[in-house]
Design an enzyme around this catalytic site. Structure first.
Site, PDB file in Angstrom:
ATOM      1  N   LYS A  92       2.850 -21.499  28.539  1.00 35.56           N
ATOM      2  CA  LYS A  92       3.325 -20.143  28.869  1.00 35.56           C
ATOM      3  C   LYS A  92       4.762 -19.960  28.376  1.00 35.56           C
ATOM      4  O   LYS A  92       5.430 -20.943  28.012  1.00 35.56           O
ATOM      5  CB  LYS A  92       3.269 -19.938  30.397  1.00 35.56           C
ATOM      6  CG  LYS A  92       4.249 -20.827  31.169  1.00 35.56           C
ATOM      7  CD  LYS A  92       4.023 -20.753  32.670  1.00 35.56           C
ATOM      8  CE  LYS A  92       5.005 -21.668  33.379  1.00 35.56           C
ATOM      9  NZ  LYS A  92       4.676 -21.854  34.804  1.00 35.56           N
ATOM     10  N   TYR A 131      36.708 -11.102  24.200  1.00 36.89           N
ATOM     11  CA  TYR A 131      36.734 -10.063  25.237  1.00 36.89           C
ATOM     12  C   TYR A 131      37.416 -10.558  26.518  1.00 36.89           C
ATOM     13  O   TYR A 131      37.189 -11.691  26.952  1.00 36.89           O
ATOM     14  CB  TYR A 131      35.311  -9.663  25.611  1.00 36.89           C
ATOM     15  CG  TYR A 131      34.577  -8.874  24.568  1.00 36.89           C
ATOM     16  CD1 TYR A 131      35.124  -7.719  24.021  1.00 36.89           C
ATOM     17  CD2 TYR A 131      33.315  -9.270  24.146  1.00 36.89           C
ATOM     18  CE1 TYR A 131      34.422  -6.984  23.076  1.00 36.89           C
ATOM     19  CE2 TYR A 131      32.611  -8.544  23.198  1.00 36.89           C
ATOM     20  CZ  TYR A 131      33.176  -7.398  22.665  1.00 36.89           C
ATOM     21  OH  TYR A 131      32.471  -6.683  21.746  1.00 36.89           O
TER      22      TYR A 131
END
Ligand SMILES: *Cc1c(COP(=O)(O)O)cnc(C)c1O
Length: 385
Positions: A43, A278
């Site tokens: 999965k 940033y």
């Protein structure tokens, strides 16, 4: 137009070592209880390793079944030529019953509505459809108590093409601790369920409760089918599981299979006192050389790694400086000689004698190895190695 995706030409890419994946399956399979089959859990894009590469390697290693979470994943496997039994462990909406029957997956069920829909679809298709009832043993996720389970088996029996294949459950607290009393109680409840169903005239052909941790630690949980996720990819479910496994006299050397690489996009010299990225969250204390890397949190390189993680350049550790941006991040290569644009960078995996593990990235970003590899964007190329 399609761009070449060879190593070194893409912004970032994952190399997947197929032999390692096959090795992990062989290793665990050799220690399986007699009569048990092994299901590889593929999965979530095979825990980020690329479903198409992983299922083939697992099949080569001897995996008998594949486990998926959704029909979409089942379709990907079948389209790619996978012919082993597929166990769909997640929710299938009743509206997808026709597709589920056509695909021939083994489906987990836990409500009447689903069974009615599968019953109608299998009758319409005149095709047998196998159901595995999910039982509630203490995880309080998917699953039913014994009374509801018996009601469900009765409904299954009303439909000529539905087959009550067996039962499954899932452990809540086996890898997060070295105290396995909660898991023992779940196993006891599971055995009790199986017995009660049999006593009521509904023999259980298939029992499945083991995940990786249980598969490694307790052969008595293997029953007919053990489900192996994280260990198939060469990672331990947890440090606690590793400690518990050391008490078992077995030579369990798992091999991680994924290396996540990028390249240096730019190298720049910055003066002492310069702010990087940033929020000006990092300030250089001396003249520094910074490498710009074209990978960011969009790619799955978590922002939580800002100012914490290391990457590998020329076989040495380079600390990430400043905040990780959406598509880029910066690393300090001041002490690594001759770093140039185009140089290989390892974000996860080994380079020469150094390595960055998924566990280390997980610890820096306060999560688990499972989340680290599954979060690597599916559109980043996975290249078999
Ligand atoms: C994901 C999953 C597994 C695999 O767990 P691992 O700890 O990775 O081995 C097994 N069973 C179910 C129901 C799952 O959802």
């Amino acid at each position: 137009m399609s761009l070449p995706i060879e190593t070194g030409l893409h912004r970032s890419y994952c190399l997947i070592e197929r032999n390692a994946l096959a090795h992990n399956i062989r290793l665990v399979k050799a220690n399986l209880a007699p009569g048990a089959k092994l299901a590889a859990v593929v999965k979530s894009n095979a825990y980020g390793h690329g479903c198409r590469i992983a299922w083939r390697a697992f099949a080569e290693g001897g995996a008998d079944w594949m486990c998926v979470d959704s029909l979409h994943e089942a379709v990907e496997l079948i389209d790619d030529g996978c012919t082993c039994p597929i166990f769909n462990m997640g929710y299938i909406p009743p509206q997808h019953a026709r597709e589920a029957v056509a695909l021939g997956v083994h489906a987990i069920v836990y409500n009447q509505e689903q069974v009615m829909a599968f019953g109608a679809a299998s009758s319409a298709a005149t095709k047998p459809f196998r159901l595995i009832i999910k039982l509630e043993t203490g995880t309080q996720r998917q699953g039913l108590g014994i009374k509801e389970a018996i009601d469900l088996v009765k409904t299954i029996a009303r439909f000529p093409y539905l087959v009550f294949e067996g039962i499954c459950s899932h452990f809540a607290n086996i890898e997060d601790t070295t105290d396995h009393s909660y898991a023992r109680e779940q196993l006891r409840a599971f055995n009790q369920f199986a017995e009660t169903l049999t006593q009521n005239g509904y023999p259980v052909k298939l029992r499945s409760i083991a995940n990786s941790a249980a598969t490694i630690l307790w052969p008595e949980t293997h029953f007919e089918l053990a489900r192996m996720g994280i260990t198939a990819y060469g990672m331990w479910p947890s440090g606690e599981c590793r400690v518990s496994a050391q008490r078992i006299p077995k030579d369990l050397v798992l091999r991680p299979a994924l290396t996540w690489k990028t390249i240096v996009a730019q190298v720049k010299d910055v003066p002492a006192g310069a702010f990087i990225g940033y929020g000006c969250s990092y300030q250089t204390t001396h003249p520094s050389r910074i490498a710009i890397l074209p990978v960011g949190y969009f790619d799955g390189y978590h922002r939580a790694l800002s100012n914490l993680a290391h990457v590998l350049v020329h076989g040495r550790r380079a600390p990430v400086r400043g905040r990780i941006c959406m598509n880029m991040c910066m690393a300090d290569v001041t002490d690594i000689e001759n770093v140039c644009p185009g140089d290989d960078v390892v974000l996860l995996g080994a380079q020469q004698n150094e390595k960055i593990t998924a566990e280390q990235l997980a610890s820096w970003s306060h999560t688990i190895n499972y989340e680290i590899t599954t979060q690597i964007q599916a559109n980043i190329p996975r290249i078999p190695n």
